[in-house]
Design an enzyme around this catalytic site. Structure first.
Site, mmCIF file in Angstrom:
data_model
loop_
_atom_site.group_PDB
_atom_site.id
_atom_site.type_symbol
_atom_site.label_atom_id
_atom_site.label_comp_id
_atom_site.label_asym_id
_atom_site.label_seq_id
_atom_site.Cartn_x
_atom_site.Cartn_y
_atom_site.Cartn_z
ATOM 1 N N HIS A 82 -18.052 1.264 30.376
ATOM 2 C CA HIS A 82 -17.563 0.309 29.382
ATOM 3 C C HIS A 82 -17.082 -0.941 30.110
ATOM 4 O O HIS A 82 -16.325 -0.850 31.076
ATOM 5 C CB HIS A 82 -16.396 0.894 28.573
ATOM 6 C CG HIS A 82 -15.845 -0.097 27.595
ATOM 7 N ND1 HIS A 82 -16.400 -0.299 26.349
ATOM 8 C CD2 HIS A 82 -14.838 -0.989 27.703
ATOM 9 C CE1 HIS A 82 -15.750 -1.262 25.735
ATOM 10 N NE2 HIS A 82 -14.788 -1.696 26.531
ATOM 11 N N ASP A 161 -9.495 3.153 14.488
ATOM 12 C CA ASP A 161 -9.626 1.977 15.355
ATOM 13 C C ASP A 161 -10.477 0.905 14.699
ATOM 14 O O ASP A 161 -10.191 -0.286 14.816
ATOM 15 C CB ASP A 161 -10.233 2.362 16.713
ATOM 16 C CG ASP A 161 -10.438 1.102 17.546
ATOM 17 O OD1 ASP A 161 -9.416 0.467 17.874
ATOM 18 O OD2 ASP A 161 -11.583 0.721 17.803
ATOM 19 N N ARG A 168 -6.454 -6.517 13.709
ATOM 20 C CA ARG A 168 -5.896 -7.232 14.868
ATOM 21 C C ARG A 168 -6.620 -8.549 15.101
ATOM 22 O O ARG A 168 -6.032 -9.550 15.486
ATOM 23 C CB ARG A 168 -5.999 -6.347 16.117
ATOM 24 C CG ARG A 168 -4.999 -5.198 16.113
ATOM 25 C CD ARG A 168 -5.338 -4.165 17.161
ATOM 26 N NE ARG A 168 -5.454 -4.736 18.481
ATOM 27 C CZ ARG A 168 -6.340 -4.337 19.407
ATOM 28 N NH1 ARG A 168 -7.167 -3.349 19.169
ATOM 29 N NH2 ARG A 168 -6.363 -4.915 20.577
ATOM 30 N N SER A 183 -7.554 1.385 21.903
ATOM 31 C CA SER A 183 -8.734 1.092 21.092
ATOM 32 C C SER A 183 -10.007 1.477 21.850
ATOM 33 O O SER A 183 -10.872 2.206 21.337
ATOM 34 C CB SER A 183 -8.725 -0.408 20.753
ATOM 35 O OG SER A 183 -9.968 -0.836 20.274
ATOM 36 N N LYS A 187 -12.439 5.385 21.353
ATOM 37 C CA LYS A 187 -13.882 5.438 21.057
ATOM 38 C C LYS A 187 -14.638 6.164 22.166
ATOM 39 O O LYS A 187 -15.539 6.954 21.923
ATOM 40 C CB LYS A 187 -14.428 4.013 20.877
ATOM 41 C CG LYS A 187 -13.986 3.402 19.559
ATOM 42 C CD LYS A 187 -14.386 1.954 19.429
ATOM 43 C CE LYS A 187 -13.532 1.057 20.276
ATOM 44 N NZ LYS A 187 -13.383 -0.323 19.863
HETATM 45 N N1 URA Z 1 -12.568 -3.940 22.706
HETATM 46 C C1 URA Z 1 -12.169 -2.948 21.904
HETATM 47 O O1 URA Z 1 -12.938 -2.060 21.566
HETATM 48 N N2 URA Z 1 -10.891 -2.951 21.479
HETATM 49 C C2 URA Z 1 -9.991 -3.901 21.826
HETATM 50 O O2 URA Z 1 -8.856 -3.830 21.419
HETATM 51 C C3 URA Z 1 -10.433 -4.942 22.661
HETATM 52 C C4 URA Z 1 -11.730 -4.927 23.098
#
Ligand code: URA
Length: 425
Positions: A82, A161, A168, A183, A187
């Site tokens: 990621h 999320d 957000r 967040s 995932k």
């Molecule tokens: N990417 C995400 O998935 N969540 C965040 O809060 C910021 C970047």
């Protein structure tokens, strides 16, 4: 339990209890806690923070809000990457097939871009025929047969999320390390990968502008992953200049294919190999040789099969923009600076990115660089080519680039900046 007492606790700099966290995430997902209440809580968290135990519980509650995927029936170990996002960051495209060619399975659930950083799915969607949406069964089949899959995350993964991130985004509460870490990791943990390598970027083109914040975000995420049984490590990497020589969807696919063919810009190759080694090591394949898999064409073979498996034609010409504009070097010397954020904004204004989630992107739009910092330039030579279908955008893109680059005398050239700044894990 009620939302107001949870908000007040964090507003007054208190710790949230496990029960408060579990309740508020569950009630928000079910619609019992209103958006305005969750906005107030997110702002209180942004201002007053959360400790490690609160972040861990918050993450666990978001994972529990949806499904968890299970890759245990695959014959290969799983490894995922990621990136926190940057300008010209096309690394997933050569990396996923490269790591698959070395024996791991790479389930890469990705997103679309918003703002100045591009999204992996937008890039791949510039390949004629390629589609991002796959059912879970289809995803498993591609993983099994090809070894790598890049597709859109389904709605069932960490739905809390999904709702909270959208909130957000419109309430000025994205930039909170506890909220970003929970967040991303909710995932990734729900996705079910066995090993995870995080590319946490620092610099003007990244979420985290300075290395201290990037380090804190990285170590928070590494802790969360390992606590949930996912072998997690992080590389801190430079995002003060764009990665490679392109920023824009089809332009970045073209550059990724160059890397898979054994060429491509040195920084893209270096970072792809560094991340591949970490993923293979974390997946329990430390003897795999990604340099060889790139050189002998195995990674390219997996790329072609991966594109075909999702309806794409790897031999089809990539879309190009209708109009071009050249930005030239203002003096002779050495390119001293090239600001990643400005290049990202220029690419975005040219049509490569979107301002709102529902906007379309232009496949051919973006910025092509002809020099990187440290390289000699001659006054009047092309420094960048801007690509767009909407030539009205050239003026805004050039405006974004004002003050973004400078040419210095050869003896005042900046020292080359390393790509990988640190490793955590
Ligand atoms: N990417 C995400 O998935 N969540 C965040 O809060 C910021 C970047």
């Amino acid at each position: 339990m009620d939302a107001i007492s949870v908000i007040r606790a964090k507003r007054d700099r208190g710790r949230l209890s496990d029960e408060q966290i579990d309740w508020v995430i569950d009630a928000y997902t079910r619609g019992e806690v209103a958006d305005e209440q969750m906005s107030a809580l997110a702002m209180a968290i942004l201002l007053n923070g959360m400790d490690r135990a609160e972040i861990a519980r918050w993450t666990a509650a978001m994972i529990a809000s949806g499904d968890r995927m299970d890759f245990s029936r695959l014959s290969r170990p799983t490894a995922d990457k990621h990136s926190t996002g940057g300008v010209g960051d096309k690394i997933t495209l050569p990396l996923a097939p490269l790591v698959a060619a070395c024996g791991a399975a790479v389930p890469q659930l990705s997103g679309r871009g918003l703002g100045h950083t591009g999204g992996t799915l937008d890039k791949l969607e510039s390949i004629p025929g390629w589609r991002a949406e796959l059912s879970n069964d289809a995803m498993m089949t591609v993983l099994d047969e090809v070894g790598a899959v890049v597709c859109a995350a389904g709605d069932g993964l960490a739905p809390a999320d999904k709702k909270l991130y959208a909130l957000r985004d419109v309430t000025g509460t994205v930039e909170s390390i506890p909220l970003i870490a929970s967040s991303i990791m909710s995932k990734k943990i729900a996705e079910g990968t066995g090993a995870l390598v995080l590319d946490v970027k620092a610099g003007s083109g990244a979420f985290m502008k300075n290395i201290e914040d990037a380090r804190e975000l990285a170590s928070t995420m590494v802790g969360l992953g390992n606590d949930h049984g996912v072998r997690t490590i992080a590389l801190l990497t430079d995002m003060s200049v764009p990665l490679g020589l392109t920023a824009g969807n089809a332009l970045e696919v073209r550059e990724s294919v160059e890397v898979l063919a054994g060429g491509g810009p040195a920084d893209v190759v270096e970072l792809t190999l560094a991340l591949a080694r970490e993923m293979l090591d974390a997946a329990g394949l430390p003897d795999a040789d990604p340099v060889k898999a790139l050189a002998d064409g195995r990674a390219m073979d997996v790329w072609r099969r991966m594109v075909r498996a999702q309806g794409g034609d790897p031999d089809a010409p990539l879309p190009t923009a209708r109009e071009r504009h050249t930005v030239t070097a203002p003096a002779t010397g050495v390119l001293a600076e090239l600001d990643a954020y400005a290049v990202g904004v220029a690419a975005w204004r040219l049509g490569a990115g979107r301002a709102r989630k529902e906007d379309a992107v232009q496949a051919g739009a973006g910025v092509e660089l002809h020099a990187k910092p440290g390289e000699p330039v001659v006054a009047g030579q092309p420094l960048m080519t801007l690509h767009t279908d909407t030539p009205d955008a050239f003026g805004y893109a050039v405006e974004a680039l004002e003050g973004a680059f400078s040419v210095a005398a050869p003896d005042a050239a900046p020292a080359p900046r390393p790509i990988v700044l640190d490793r955590i894990g």
